[in-house]
Design a protein around this motif. Structure first.
Motif, PDB file in Angstrom:
ATOM      1  N   GLU A 256     -22.037  21.417 -30.672  1.00 29.99           N
ATOM      2  CA  GLU A 256     -21.026  20.422 -31.009  1.00 29.99           C
ATOM      3  C   GLU A 256     -20.992  20.144 -32.507  1.00 29.99           C
ATOM      4  OE1 GLU A 256     -19.839  20.750 -27.533  1.00 29.99           O
ATOM      5  OE2 GLU A 256     -18.790  19.372 -28.871  1.00 29.99           O
ATOM      6  N   LEU A 257     -22.046  20.570 -33.200  1.00 27.28           N
ATOM      7  CA  LEU A 257     -22.010  20.442 -34.645  1.00 27.28           C
ATOM      8  C   LEU A 257     -20.931  21.387 -35.163  1.00 27.28           C
ATOM      9  CD1 LEU A 257     -25.845  20.448 -35.402  1.00 27.28           C
ATOM     10  CD2 LEU A 257     -24.310  18.490 -35.472  1.00 27.28           C
ATOM     11  N   SER A 258     -20.320  21.001 -36.264  1.00 27.09           N
ATOM     12  CA  SER A 258     -19.207  21.792 -36.773  1.00 27.09           C
ATOM     13  C   SER A 258     -19.536  22.315 -38.156  1.00 27.09           C
ATOM     14  CB  SER A 258     -17.955  20.910 -36.836  1.00 27.09           C
ATOM     15  OG  SER A 258     -16.936  21.571 -37.541  1.00 27.09           O
ATOM     16  N   PHE A 259     -19.499  23.633 -38.284  1.00 25.20           N
ATOM     17  CA  PHE A 259     -19.827  24.225 -39.585  1.00 25.20           C
ATOM     18  C   PHE A 259     -18.592  24.847 -40.243  1.00 25.20           C
ATOM     19  CE2 PHE A 259     -24.155  23.280 -39.160  1.00 25.20           C
ATOM     20  CZ  PHE A 259     -24.555  23.548 -37.867  1.00 25.20           C
ATOM     21  N   THR A 265     -20.615  21.400 -48.337  1.00 24.98           N
ATOM     22  CA  THR A 265     -21.466  20.377 -47.729  1.00 24.98           C
ATOM     23  C   THR A 265     -22.926  20.816 -47.754  1.00 24.98           C
ATOM     24  OG1 THR A 265     -19.679  19.673 -46.276  1.00 24.98           O
ATOM     25  CG2 THR A 265     -21.905  19.075 -45.605  1.00 24.98           C
ATOM     26  N   MET A 269     -26.005  19.068 -49.904  1.00 26.86           N
ATOM     27  CA  MET A 269     -27.203  18.467 -49.277  1.00 26.86           C
ATOM     28  C   MET A 269     -28.450  18.878 -50.048  1.00 26.86           C
ATOM     29  SD  MET A 269     -26.449  18.721 -45.185  1.00 26.86           S
ATOM     30  CE  MET A 269     -27.616  17.511 -44.612  1.00 26.86           C
ATOM     31  N   SER A 291     -32.930  12.979 -38.678  1.00 26.92           N
ATOM     32  CA  SER A 291     -32.832  12.945 -37.216  1.00 26.92           C
ATOM     33  C   SER A 291     -31.812  11.915 -36.749  1.00 26.92           C
ATOM     34  CB  SER A 291     -34.211  12.607 -36.625  1.00 26.92           C
ATOM     35  OG  SER A 291     -34.119  12.451 -35.220  1.00 26.92           O
ATOM     36  N   GLY A 292     -30.962  12.350 -35.787  1.00 28.94           N
ATOM     37  CA  GLY A 292     -30.034  11.444 -35.136  1.00 28.94           C
ATOM     38  C   GLY A 292     -30.313  11.451 -33.636  1.00 28.94           C
ATOM     39  N   TRP A 295     -29.376  15.372 -32.632  1.00 28.78           N
ATOM     40  CA  TRP A 295     -29.346  16.432 -33.640  1.00 28.78           C
ATOM     41  C   TRP A 295     -30.478  16.204 -34.629  1.00 28.78           C
ATOM     42  CZ3 TRP A 295     -29.110  14.139 -38.274  1.00 28.78           C
ATOM     43  CH2 TRP A 295     -28.467  12.900 -38.362  1.00 28.78           C
TER      44      TRP A 295
ATOM     45  N   SER B  54     -22.493  13.964 -45.717  1.00 26.31           N
ATOM     46  CA  SER B  54     -22.623  15.378 -45.349  1.00 26.31           C
ATOM     47  C   SER B  54     -22.789  15.540 -43.842  1.00 26.31           C
ATOM     48  CB  SER B  54     -23.818  16.011 -46.066  1.00 26.31           C
ATOM     49  OG  SER B  54     -23.629  15.998 -47.460  1.00 26.31           O
ATOM     50  N   LEU B  55     -23.571  14.677 -43.248  1.00 26.16           N
ATOM     51  CA  LEU B  55     -23.799  14.754 -41.798  1.00 26.16           C
ATOM     52  C   LEU B  55     -22.493  14.523 -41.045  1.00 26.16           C
ATOM     53  CD1 LEU B  55     -27.173  12.805 -41.628  1.00 26.16           C
ATOM     54  CD2 LEU B  55     -26.853  15.222 -41.126  1.00 26.16           C
ATOM     55  N   LYS B  57     -19.607  15.361 -42.054  1.00 22.91           N
ATOM     56  CA  LYS B  57     -18.780  16.556 -42.217  1.00 22.91           C
ATOM     57  C   LYS B  57     -19.176  17.675 -41.267  1.00 22.91           C
ATOM     58  CE  LYS B  57     -17.247  15.789 -46.925  1.00 22.91           C
ATOM     59  NZ  LYS B  57     -17.323  16.184 -48.339  1.00 22.91           N
ATOM     60  N   VAL B  58     -20.430  17.704 -40.849  1.00 22.84           N
ATOM     61  CA  VAL B  58     -20.838  18.728 -39.868  1.00 22.84           C
ATOM     62  C   VAL B  58     -20.801  18.158 -38.449  1.00 22.84           C
ATOM     63  CG1 VAL B  58     -22.214  20.066 -41.494  1.00 22.84           C
ATOM     64  CG2 VAL B  58     -23.331  18.273 -40.155  1.00 22.84           C
ATOM     65  N   ASN B  59     -20.157  17.008 -38.308  1.00 19.13           N
ATOM     66  CA  ASN B  59     -19.960  16.400 -36.985  1.00 19.13           C
ATOM     67  C   ASN B  59     -21.281  16.018 -36.313  1.00 19.13           C
ATOM     68  OD1 ASN B  59     -18.160  15.457 -34.995  1.00 19.13           O
ATOM     69  ND2 ASN B  59     -18.504  17.268 -33.731  1.00 19.13           N
ATOM     70  N   ALA B  60     -22.265  15.634 -37.119  1.00 22.56           N
ATOM     71  CA  ALA B  60     -23.518  15.119 -36.552  1.00 22.56           C
ATOM     72  C   ALA B  60     -23.246  13.681 -36.135  1.00 22.56           C
ATOM     73  CB  ALA B  60     -24.630  15.167 -37.606  1.00 22.56           C
ATOM     74  N   GLN B  61     -23.023  13.506 -34.845  1.00 21.74           N
ATOM     75  CA  GLN B  61     -22.510  12.227 -34.368  1.00 21.74           C
ATOM     76  C   GLN B  61     -23.585  11.160 -34.302  1.00 21.74           C
ATOM     77  OE1 GLN B  61     -20.270  12.698 -30.775  1.00 21.74           O
ATOM     78  NE2 GLN B  61     -18.958  14.269 -31.659  1.00 21.74           N
ATOM     79  N   GLN B  63     -25.621   7.538 -35.545  1.00 25.61           N
ATOM     80  CA  GLN B  63     -26.321   7.101 -36.755  1.00 25.61           C
ATOM     81  C   GLN B  63     -27.414   8.081 -37.173  1.00 25.61           C
ATOM     82  OE1 GLN B  63     -24.643   4.929 -38.436  1.00 25.61           O
ATOM     83  NE2 GLN B  63     -26.112   3.257 -38.519  1.00 25.61           N
ATOM     84  N   LEU B  64     -27.722   8.064 -38.458  1.00 22.77           N
ATOM     85  CA  LEU B  64     -28.922   8.727 -38.965  1.00 22.77           C
ATOM     86  C   LEU B  64     -30.083   7.817 -38.581  1.00 22.77           C
ATOM     87  CD1 LEU B  64     -30.540  10.709 -40.717  1.00 22.77           C
ATOM     88  CD2 LEU B  64     -29.868   9.375 -42.705  1.00 22.77           C
ATOM     89  N   ALA B  65     -30.897   8.243 -37.615  1.00 22.48           N
ATOM     90  CA  ALA B  65     -31.970   7.385 -37.106  1.00 22.48           C
ATOM     91  C   ALA B  65     -33.106   7.265 -38.118  1.00 22.48           C
ATOM     92  CB  ALA B  65     -32.512   7.917 -35.787  1.00 22.48           C
TER      93      ALA B  65
END
Lengths: 334, 116
Positions: A256-259, A265, A269, A291-292, A295, B54-55, B57-61, B63-65
């Motif tokens: 689901e991540l989009s590159f 980007t 980083m 970490s999220g 992801w 940046s996160l 933009k890559v669709n990292a859904q 919050q940044l934990a």
């Protein structure tokens, strides 16, 4: 370790065992079994999530996990449920396309192949120029012997990602297929059709081997990153050179991540980590682990350049930084 | 809040800690003498905002934990506290972990302190 619920550690242990004993069927079986267990655990968690908060990406992930487990009926069930619950979305068509294609490869029913093509075409209409969609269009058409359509998709990928190893591998394979067809036509006109179908039927294995061959032509650093990405299940891996350019890109077909158009980007980083680490006064940047909920990203100083790894697994499922460090052979510059 | 950060520094042996908002505004800080508070706050904020952009933009859904950054002479950790981030600076050998009890204790106190 599995009995203690430490499947993450068990997986790392078995990967090391496979590295030491690559031909052992017991290790291979144990590794496959552990992966299934992890997939089952991930399934349980994802199913809880959709009970609490139904989301399209959760349904797609569940379907994909069932596909990993080889359970096509359940994989399709969750996609059908997603179709009824949510608005039309490109990622749903992509997942349907992949699932039909997986079933086609197992059961060889042409209707699955045609349905796969329909879904991928629709995904492309909804989300033009998406890397994952184009790669799958290329793969499916390669397997079906539709060289022109496969080439069109591959060239679209390479226009944006000229160094993408997967796309380059497919292109190389298609070029070889065309050479073989030309040779067969030259030999005998009546034998050309059977030579075509023989080339198409072996496409599945040869795309992989072509990709591997292509990988062999990259530098040692990119080979290492590709290997680590494969071993850790990273869905995106990149290498940024010392001069700040993007030297290597490898993106998984299933995330689901989009590159899409992510070059800037990725470079940013690395640049931000390096710049701010120095400015804060903690010295030269070595690594960053983010970490999220579902992801993780791991950025690491390599020798040379900087490597980035993305996974769509949570830190509870796998500790990406630990997994990468175990696999990598290069040491962080002092 | 500064007292909680000082307690955290003492408990973990770290060089300093601070609280910043999601868009990078410093709320409170407690650093040792060899770290410039404003400088650290500015660059830590800049890094956090940039990484989050940046996160996205890559669709990292979501919050940044948390984020741990290691460098040759120090390490830094960001931990999400829902409406702000706890930032900890430590020496390079520190094994920063967002689930460590002193970190969780500090987060609990800060969040409750804000609610009160």
């Amino acid at each position: 370790m599995l009995g203690l619920g430490r499947s993450d550690e068990a997986l790392q242990f078995l990967k090391e065992a496979r590295r030491l004993f690559p031909g052992s069927p017991r290790v291979s079986d144990a590794l496959a079994d552990t992966r299934r267990r992890i997939a089952k655990a991930a399934l349980a968690k994802k199913k809880q999530e959709i009970r609490r908060r139904p989301r399209l990406d959760s349904y797609l992930k569940i379907s994909d996990l069932y596909r990993t487990l080889g359970d096509f009926p359940k994989a399709f069930h969750y996609l059908e449920e997603a179709e009824s619950r949510f608005e039309e979305h490109w990622s749903l068509h992509l997942t349907l396309g992949k699932l039909h294609f997986s079933r086609f490869r197992e059961q060889r029913d042409m209707s699955d192949a045609e349905t796969s093509v329909e879904h991928l075409s629709r995904a492309d209409e909804l989300r033009p120029s998406n890397y994952q969609i184009l790669i799958h269009v290329a793969l499916v058409n390669t397997h079906l012997g539709r060289v022109a359509l496969a080439q069109e998709a591959v060239e679209a990928v390479l226009t944006r990602f000229p160094n993408d190893p997967k796309a380059r591998g497919i292109r190389k394979h298609l070029e070889r297929c065309e050479e073989q067809v030309a040779d067969a036509e030259e030999a005998a006109a009546t034998e050309a059709d059977s030579a075509d179908s023989a080339g198409s039927e072996s496409a599945a294995g040869r795309v992989q081997s072509a990709a591997s061959h292509q990988s062999g032509e990259t530098t040692e650093a990119t080979d290492e990153i590709q290997r680590v990405a494969s071993e850790t299940g990273a869905v995106g891996s990149f290498l940024v050179s010392e001069d700040g350019s993007l030297a290597f890109t490898s993106v998984s077909e299933n995330t689901e991540l989009s590159f899409d158009a992510c070059e800037d980007t990725i470079k940013n980083m690395v640049a931000e980590c390096r710049y701010n680490a120095g400015s804060i006064g903690i010295g030269e940047f070595q690594s960053c682990h983010l970490s999220g909920a579902d992801w993780q990203v791991y950025i690491r100083a390599q020798n040379p350049g900087h490597a980035l790894f993305f996974t769509d697994q949570s830190a509870e499922e796998i500790s990406l930084n630990n997994a990468v460090e175990q696999e990598l052979s290069a040491e962080v510059p002092a | 809040m500064r007292e909680f950060l000082k307690e955290l520094n003492d408990a973990t042996g770290t060089s300093g800690s601070m609280v910043i908002t999601p868009d990078g505004i410093m709320v409170a800080a407690a650093f040792t003498a060899d770290l410039e508070e404003d400088v650290v706050a500015a660059f830590a904020s800049s890094l956090l905002v940039s990484l989050k952009r940046s996160l996205a933009k890559v669709n990292a859904q979501g919050q940044l934990a948390w984020c741990t950054l290691k460098a040759s002479e120090g390490a830094m950790m960001f931990v999400d506290m829902e409406n702000s981030y706890l930032v900890i600076i430590a020496d390079p050998k520190a094994e920063l972990n967002p689930s460590d009890p002193p970190v969780q204790d500090a987060i609990h106190k800060i969040k409750n302190r804000r609610v009160a």
